[in-house]
Design an enzyme around this catalytic site. Structure first.
Site, PDB file in Angstrom:
ATOM      1  N   HIS A 263       4.568  -1.625  -3.170  1.00 50.08           N
ATOM      2  CA  HIS A 263       5.577  -1.442  -4.377  1.00 50.08           C
ATOM      3  C   HIS A 263       4.430  -0.464  -5.413  1.00 50.08           C
ATOM      4  O   HIS A 263       3.378  -0.556  -5.134  1.00 50.08           O
ATOM      5  CB  HIS A 263       5.620  -2.894  -5.111  1.00 50.08           C
ATOM      6  CG  HIS A 263       6.833  -2.450  -5.923  1.00 50.08           C
ATOM      7  ND1 HIS A 263       6.532  -2.176  -7.211  1.00 50.08           N
ATOM      8  CD2 HIS A 263       8.254  -2.796  -5.685  1.00 50.08           C
ATOM      9  CE1 HIS A 263       7.757  -2.129  -7.852  1.00 50.08           C
ATOM     10  NE2 HIS A 263       8.706  -2.365  -7.045  1.00 50.08           N
ATOM     11  N   GLU A 325      13.139  -5.169  -0.885  1.00 53.21           N
ATOM     12  CA  GLU A 325      14.018  -5.019  -0.117  1.00 53.21           C
ATOM     13  C   GLU A 325      13.924  -5.730   1.305  1.00 53.21           C
ATOM     14  O   GLU A 325      15.089  -5.919   1.980  1.00 53.21           O
ATOM     15  CB  GLU A 325      13.774  -3.505   0.423  1.00 53.21           C
ATOM     16  CG  GLU A 325      13.391  -2.563  -1.023  1.00 53.21           C
ATOM     17  CD  GLU A 325      14.821  -1.883  -1.399  1.00 53.21           C
ATOM     18  OE1 GLU A 325      15.849  -2.866  -1.279  1.00 53.21           O
ATOM     19  OE2 GLU A 325      14.787  -0.978  -1.832  1.00 53.21           O
TER      20      GLU A 325
HETATM   21  C1  LIG Z   1       7.193   1.632  -2.214  1.00 49.16           C
HETATM   22  C2  LIG Z   1       5.983   2.594  -1.856  1.00 49.16           C
HETATM   23  C3  LIG Z   1       6.787   3.974  -2.225  1.00 49.16           C
HETATM   24  C4  LIG Z   1       5.036   2.569  -3.148  1.00 49.16           C
HETATM   25  O1  LIG Z   1       4.182   3.671  -3.088  1.00 49.16           O
HETATM   26  P1  LIG Z   1       2.939   3.783  -3.753  1.00 49.16           P
HETATM   27  O2  LIG Z   1       2.676   2.926  -4.616  1.00 49.16           O
HETATM   28  O3  LIG Z   1       2.726   5.252  -4.054  1.00 49.16           O
HETATM   29  O4  LIG Z   1       1.809   3.392  -2.519  1.00 49.16           O
HETATM   30  P2  LIG Z   1       0.925   4.455  -1.890  1.00 49.16           P
HETATM   31  O5  LIG Z   1       1.537   5.459  -1.255  1.00 49.16           O
HETATM   32  O6  LIG Z   1      -0.308   4.759  -3.003  1.00 49.16           O
HETATM   33  O7  LIG Z   1       0.092   3.346  -0.864  1.00 49.16           O
HETATM   34  C5  LIG Z   1      -1.128   3.235  -0.633  1.00 49.16           C
HETATM   35  C6  LIG Z   1      -1.697   3.092   0.777  1.00 49.16           C
HETATM   36  O8  LIG Z   1      -0.923   2.305   1.291  1.00 49.16           O
HETATM   37  C7  LIG Z   1      -0.224   2.648   2.280  1.00 49.16           C
HETATM   38  N1  LIG Z   1       1.094   1.987   2.386  1.00 49.16           N
HETATM   39  C8  LIG Z   1       1.902   1.894   1.377  1.00 49.16           C
HETATM   40  N2  LIG Z   1       3.201   1.201   1.860  1.00 49.16           N
HETATM   41  C9  LIG Z   1       3.096   1.148   2.969  1.00 49.16           C
HETATM   42  C10 LIG Z   1       4.112   0.541   3.996  1.00 49.16           C
HETATM   43  N3  LIG Z   1       5.240   0.217   3.631  1.00 49.16           N
HETATM   44  N4  LIG Z   1       3.583   0.731   5.204  1.00 49.16           N
HETATM   45  C11 LIG Z   1       2.288   1.138   5.847  1.00 49.16           C
HETATM   46  N5  LIG Z   1       1.153   1.829   4.798  1.00 49.16           N
HETATM   47  C12 LIG Z   1       1.793   1.553   3.505  1.00 49.16           C
HETATM   48  C13 LIG Z   1       0.064   4.234   2.017  1.00 49.16           C
HETATM   49  O9  LIG Z   1       0.194   4.883   3.204  1.00 49.16           O
HETATM   50  C14 LIG Z   1      -1.461   4.424   1.465  1.00 49.16           C
HETATM   51  O10 LIG Z   1      -2.451   4.555   2.496  1.00 49.16           O
HETATM   52  P3  LIG Z   1      -3.401   5.761   2.297  1.00 49.16           P
HETATM   53  O11 LIG Z   1      -4.337   5.486   1.076  1.00 49.16           O
HETATM   54  O12 LIG Z   1      -3.998   5.568   3.498  1.00 49.16           O
HETATM   55  O13 LIG Z   1      -2.436   7.068   2.201  1.00 49.16           O
HETATM   56  C15 LIG Z   1       5.476   2.452  -0.546  1.00 49.16           C
HETATM   57  O14 LIG Z   1       4.749   1.377  -0.564  1.00 49.16           O
HETATM   58  C16 LIG Z   1       6.539   2.514   0.517  1.00 49.16           C
HETATM   59  O15 LIG Z   1       6.831   3.848   0.693  1.00 49.16           O
HETATM   60  N6  LIG Z   1       6.956   1.478   1.059  1.00 49.16           N
HETATM   61  C17 LIG Z   1       8.120   1.554   2.117  1.00 49.16           C
HETATM   62  C18 LIG Z   1       9.388   1.710   1.523  1.00 49.16           C
HETATM   63  C19 LIG Z   1       9.953   0.707   0.730  1.00 49.16           C
HETATM   64  O16 LIG Z   1       9.795  -0.702   1.025  1.00 49.16           O
HETATM   65  N7  LIG Z   1      10.557   0.917  -0.347  1.00 49.16           N
HETATM   66  C20 LIG Z   1      11.027   0.020  -1.185  1.00 49.16           C
HETATM   67  C21 LIG Z   1      10.301  -0.175  -2.652  1.00 49.16           C
HETATM   68  S1  LIG Z   1      11.090  -1.431  -3.667  1.00 49.16           S
END
Ligand SMILES: CC(C)(COP(=O)(O)OP(=O)(O)OC[C@H]1O[C@@H](n2cnc3c(N)ncnc32)[C@H](O)[C@@H]1OP(=O)(O)O)[C@@H](O)C(=O)NCCC(=O)NCCS
Length: 379
Positions: A263, A325
């Site tokens: 998140h 979700e």
């Molecule tokens: C929600 C989301 C966009 C948040 O993104 P964010 O705060 O920008 O998190 P980051 O992209 O900085 O993630 C940090 C690290 O964790 C990893 N990570 C984050 N969510 C992940 C997931 N769901 N599965 C696997 N790895 C994940 C990222 O790849 C990143 O790794 P890296 O540093 O090696 O690149 C992201 O977690 C995601 O895409 N989740 C899946 C989609 C989802 O469930 N969306 C609904 C949100 S309510």
């Protein structure tokens, strides 16, 4: 100000930038707490009706019994499409449900002659907002079934009308309560992208139909509220509890993004997710064992990866948790909502949050006009 045309630095995606005041909701990401206008959102979700929470967003307090029944009747009185509107919405069926809803909302607002809110009675504008919110269940019912909305004699409010319309029959009490809990939990969530979009649009003096339509368009993107459908796809792909370990190991090795995890704001458990997990446990859904096994395995795998990364880079561990979700998928599937309508169901809830943000924006309006830094060539 920089005089070169080298890019200036700014927070990407406006992360951490405050752009307005609000009393509507606050996401406390470190504590894992969500507040709706002075109330703990989880307490509201577990004990109140959707209309009570709608009233809380509007007034900052719970309604008395008589205020509640007046409010419920007021919303219901606005909740019916005219025959012409039904025919219009029916023509807009097909394609992506969120796109069809966006077009329908815009068409209904235009058909009702909604105009700029500027120099108009604020009470009339507020009623226009409430009308579009109140009509949402019937619009979604027509888009889903193609039929005239069913008569729902004795319905118990917004959540009931929505679920009844989608299922085509009066929902069971437990299903209604599960859906209502979900709708309350997702009604507002700080200044997320679609809420910001609604405030930007109405800040120009645009009519409230335009602002709500802009918000629907923004919500339709897969990065914002599109994960519960893919969570169910993930369960289908895992297929059985016995297969969880192998499936997760294979996906981890491939660098897979697990839907329903991580998140942008919460750095601890998403309180909505914990609440929905309790709902799912009460439902005793056939998915529950698989979901619990997948949750545990994926969390353990992500934790190991994050710990190794933190050690290698000498930075603090960024723990990933389940987001709203994941358990939404289990709960909505169990109440009988098709996965193609998961985003629309989220939208049916968030309409009310957007509506209240639009009212708040109008009350103290300032046109949003940030700047972009020109990095192109000089003539
Ligand atoms: C929600 C989301 C966009 C948040 O993104 P964010 O705060 O920008 O998190 P980051 O992209 O900085 O993630 C940090 C690290 O964790 C990893 N990570 C984050 N969510 C992940 C997931 N769901 N599965 C696997 N790895 C994940 C990222 O790849 C990143 O790794 P890296 O540093 O090696 O690149 C992201 O977690 C995601 O895409 N989740 C899946 C989609 C989802 O469930 N969306 C609904 C949100 S309510």
């Amino acid at each position: 100000m920089s005089t070169s045309n080298e890019p200036v630095s700014f927070p990407a995606g406006l992360e951490g930038v405050y752009v307005c005041n609000t009393t509507l909701s606050e996401v406390e990401g470190l504590e894992g707490r969500l507040i709706f206008n002075g109330f703990n959102a989880i307490d509201l979700a577990e004990t109140r009706t959707f209309e009570e929470v709608w009233f809380v967003l509007r007034e900052g307090r719970l309604p008395s019994q008589s205020e509640l029944s007046t409010f419920v009747s007021q919303v219901e009185a606005l909740s019916h499409l005219t025959l012409d509107e039904y025919k219009l919405v029916k023509k807009l069926r097909g394609g992506e449900p969120m796109s069809a809803f966006r077009s329908s909302l815009s068409a209904v607002a235009n058909g009702r002659g909604f105009k700029s809110w500027m120099n108009r009675d604020k009470a009339v504008v507020a009623e226009e907002i409430m009308t579009l919110c109140a009509l949402t269940p019937e619009i979604m019912e027509v888009l889903h079934t193609g039929r005239k909305p069913k008569l729902k004699a004795g319905n118990r409010g917004y959540a009931d009308r929505y679920l009844w319309g989608i299922l085509g029959k009066q929902p069971a009490e437990a299903d209604l309560r599960a859906l209502e809990t979900y709708l309350i939990l997702t009604v507002d969530h700080g200044l997320n992208a679609s809420t910001f979009s609604s405030r930007v649009t109405v800040s120009t003096g645009a009519d409230v139909g335009a602002a709500l339509t802009a918000a629907v368009g923004t919500l339709s993107g897969p990065l914002h509220g599109g994960a519960p459908g893919p969570v169910l796809d993930m369960f289908d792909s895992i297929a059985s509890v016995a297969n969880v370990s192998n499936w997760v190991a294979e996906k981890m090795a491939a660098g897979h993004l697990f839907m329903g995890f991580g998140h942008r704001v919460y750095r601890t458990d998403d309180p909505r997710s914990l609440c929905l997990k309790r709902v799912a446990e009460r439902q005793a859904s056939p998915r529950i064992e698989l979901a619990k096994a997948a949750e545990a395995e994926i969390l353990a795998a992500l934790a190991a990866k994050q710990q190794a990364k933190a050690l290698a880079q000498n930075v603090p561990v960024r723990t990933l948790r389940v987001n709203v979700e994941f358990w939404t998928a289990v709960v909505l599937e169990h109440v009988g909502i098709p996965r193609t309508l998961f985003s629309s169901t989220f939208c049916a809830s968030r309409m009310i949050g957007w509506g209240e943000h639009i009212r708040e924006q109008i009350a103290g309006n300032k046109l949003y006009r940030p700047r972009s830094y020109y990095t192109g060539s000089k003539p």
